[in-house]
Write an enzyme that holds these catalytic residues in place. Structure first.
Site, PDB file in Angstrom:
ATOM      1  N   ASN A 116      16.737 -30.722   7.043  1.00 53.79           N
ATOM      2  CA  ASN A 116      17.434 -29.522   7.538  1.00 53.79           C
ATOM      3  C   ASN A 116      17.334 -29.379   9.056  1.00 53.79           C
ATOM      4  O   ASN A 116      17.633 -28.328   9.601  1.00 53.79           O
ATOM      5  CB  ASN A 116      16.888 -28.269   6.847  1.00 53.79           C
ATOM      6  CG  ASN A 116      15.408 -28.039   7.137  1.00 53.79           C
ATOM      7  OD1 ASN A 116      14.795 -28.766   7.912  1.00 53.79           O
ATOM      8  ND2 ASN A 116      14.834 -27.032   6.507  1.00 53.79           N
ATOM      9  N   GLU A 120      11.456 -24.244  10.978  1.00 55.73           N
ATOM     10  CA  GLU A 120      12.618 -24.284  10.107  1.00 55.73           C
ATOM     11  C   GLU A 120      13.845 -23.699  10.815  1.00 55.73           C
ATOM     12  O   GLU A 120      13.700 -22.995  11.824  1.00 55.73           O
ATOM     13  CB  GLU A 120      12.320 -23.473   8.837  1.00 55.73           C
ATOM     14  CG  GLU A 120      11.132 -23.991   8.020  1.00 55.73           C
ATOM     15  CD  GLU A 120      11.459 -25.246   7.207  1.00 55.73           C
ATOM     16  OE1 GLU A 120      12.216 -26.115   7.681  1.00 55.73           O
ATOM     17  OE2 GLU A 120      10.929 -25.366   6.089  1.00 55.73           O
ATOM     18  N   HIS A 128      14.515 -29.559  10.886  1.00 63.36           N
ATOM     19  CA  HIS A 128      13.285 -28.985  11.453  1.00 63.36           C
ATOM     20  C   HIS A 128      12.484 -30.036  12.213  1.00 63.36           C
ATOM     21  O   HIS A 128      12.568 -31.229  11.941  1.00 63.36           O
ATOM     22  CB  HIS A 128      12.436 -28.272  10.386  1.00 63.36           C
ATOM     23  CG  HIS A 128      11.726 -29.140   9.402  1.00 63.36           C
ATOM     24  ND1 HIS A 128      11.510 -28.759   8.097  1.00 63.36           N
ATOM     25  CD2 HIS A 128      11.160 -30.376   9.500  1.00 63.36           C
ATOM     26  CE1 HIS A 128      10.834 -29.698   7.460  1.00 63.36           C
ATOM     27  NE2 HIS A 128      10.617 -30.696   8.286  1.00 63.36           N
ATOM     28  N   ASP A 153       1.032 -29.792  12.586  1.00 58.43           N
ATOM     29  CA  ASP A 153       1.045 -28.727  11.590  1.00 58.43           C
ATOM     30  C   ASP A 153       0.034 -28.956  10.473  1.00 58.43           C
ATOM     31  O   ASP A 153      -0.531 -30.038  10.344  1.00 58.43           O
ATOM     32  CB  ASP A 153       2.462 -28.550  11.017  1.00 58.43           C
ATOM     33  CG  ASP A 153       3.203 -29.880  10.824  1.00 58.43           C
ATOM     34  OD1 ASP A 153       2.535 -30.916  10.651  1.00 58.43           O
ATOM     35  OD2 ASP A 153       4.438 -29.885  10.862  1.00 58.43           O
TER      36      ASP A 153
HETATM   37  C1  F6R Z   1       5.061 -33.363   9.585  1.00 61.94           C
HETATM   38  C2  F6R Z   1       6.153 -32.581  10.162  1.00 61.94           C
HETATM   39  C3  F6R Z   1       7.495 -32.531   9.544  1.00 61.94           C
HETATM   40  C4  F6R Z   1       7.983 -33.895   9.058  1.00 61.94           C
HETATM   41  C5  F6R Z   1       9.383 -33.793   8.465  1.00 61.94           C
HETATM   42  C6  F6R Z   1       9.851 -35.130   7.919  1.00 61.94           C
HETATM   43  O1  F6R Z   1       3.897 -33.263  10.376  1.00 61.94           O
HETATM   44  O2  F6R Z   1       5.954 -31.925  11.133  1.00 61.94           O
HETATM   45  O3  F6R Z   1       8.418 -32.046  10.480  1.00 61.94           O
HETATM   46  O4  F6R Z   1       7.979 -34.793  10.136  1.00 61.94           O
HETATM   47  O5  F6R Z   1       9.374 -32.851   7.430  1.00 61.94           O
HETATM   48  O6  F6R Z   1       9.063 -35.467   6.824  1.00 61.94           O
HETATM   49  P1  F6R Z   1       9.116 -36.946   6.222  1.00 61.94           P
HETATM   50  O7  F6R Z   1       8.606 -37.841   7.280  1.00 61.94           O
HETATM   51  O8  F6R Z   1       8.159 -36.898   5.048  1.00 61.94           O
HETATM   52  O9  F6R Z   1      10.517 -37.198   5.854  1.00 61.94           O
END
Ligand code: F6R
Length: 256
Positions: A132, A139, A134, A63
């Protein structure tokens, strides 16, 4: 789903690095799906420390924030350079990160999908987990069949990611993310999660119902998914003893 519980984030990162190294040993020209955020940092440090040879590999990031160019310090393109690519003596031959600044995101997303397909699909997809539930920036309520597209972040994710930007007001509202359908096509999905803040999402993902309310739960349908967590993130799992038992008794032929 294989669930592996390790003592702490460092131990999780070490096991994840072994899986990456194994993938490269199996096929030097592997295609990796990569993630950003806090979770993969330890793994990326391990890959740098072992100077993993990505010189024949191809990577696709999950992403990117819409509106942030590759030189913006919070862009994921910048993140990948400073946390991995610039430190590898043998960096990936081809890297791909969605472009959050294009005038035509819809065509760009279709091209991103086509590029994954043209590369032969993703061999090993690394995933972090949102509090959450995702994966990527899919989301809750995302279609479980979704493809790469522009998405709107939830206020919860904006709040979670405000720590990188200084304030929630500075976090972009929109992102380009691989879809859940895109992620499910990877041959092996590897989800990492650390800390008690992720415990509920980990339990919902692995033991809850398969539902768009917890997008990661769809990985229960994936034929080869590894969930690698530390003790704190495993806290809300019901069958911890069984997962430990399975891992401790893993037959040699399965140690891949
Ligand atoms: C990042 C991504 C997100 C993160 C998730 C966890 O490329 O796709 O899904 O992996 O938000 O974020 P952290 O690792 O910062 O807790």
């Amino acid at each position: 789903m294989e669930i592996i519980i390790q003592r702490n984030p460092a131990a999780v990162s070490a096991v994840a690095a072994r899986l990456f190294r194994h993938q490269l040993a199996e096929r030097a020209a592997s295609v990796f799906g990569l993630a950003t955020g806090s979770t993969p940092l330890g793994l990326y440090r391990e890959l740098i420390a072992m100077q993993a040879d990505f010189s024949q590999a191809t990577t696709f990031n999950l992403d990117e924030y819409a509106g942030l160019g590759p030189d913006h310090p919070q862009s994921y393109a910048h993140f990948m350079r400073v946390n991995l690519f610039d430190h590898l003596t043998r960096p990936p031959a081809r890297t791909h990160i969605p472009d959050g600044t294009g005038a035509d995101p819809r065509s760009h997303c279709a091209e991103y999908e086509a590029a994954i397909h043209a590369a032969g699909g993703i061999d090993l997809q690394l995933l972090g987990l949102g509090t959450n539930g995702h994966i990527g920036f899919n989301e809750p309520s995302s279609s479980l069949a979704s493809r790469t597209r522009l998405k709107t972040l939830t206020p919860k994710t904006i709040e979670d990611n405000a720590r990188f930007f200084g304030s929630a007001a500075d976090v972009p509202r929109h992102v380009i993310t691989m879809g859940i359908g895109t992620i499910l096509e990877a041959r092996h999905c590897l989800v990492l999660a650390f800390g008690e803040a992720k415990a509920q999402a980990v339990a919902a993902m692995a033991e809850g119902p398969i539902t768009a309310s917890c997008p990661a739960s769809v990985l229960q349908m994936h034929p080869h998914c590894t969930l690698l967590v530390d003790e704190a993130a495993a806290e809300a799992l019901q069958r911890v003893d069984y997962y430990r038992w399975v891992y401790d008794n893993k037959p040699a032929w399965q140690l891949k």
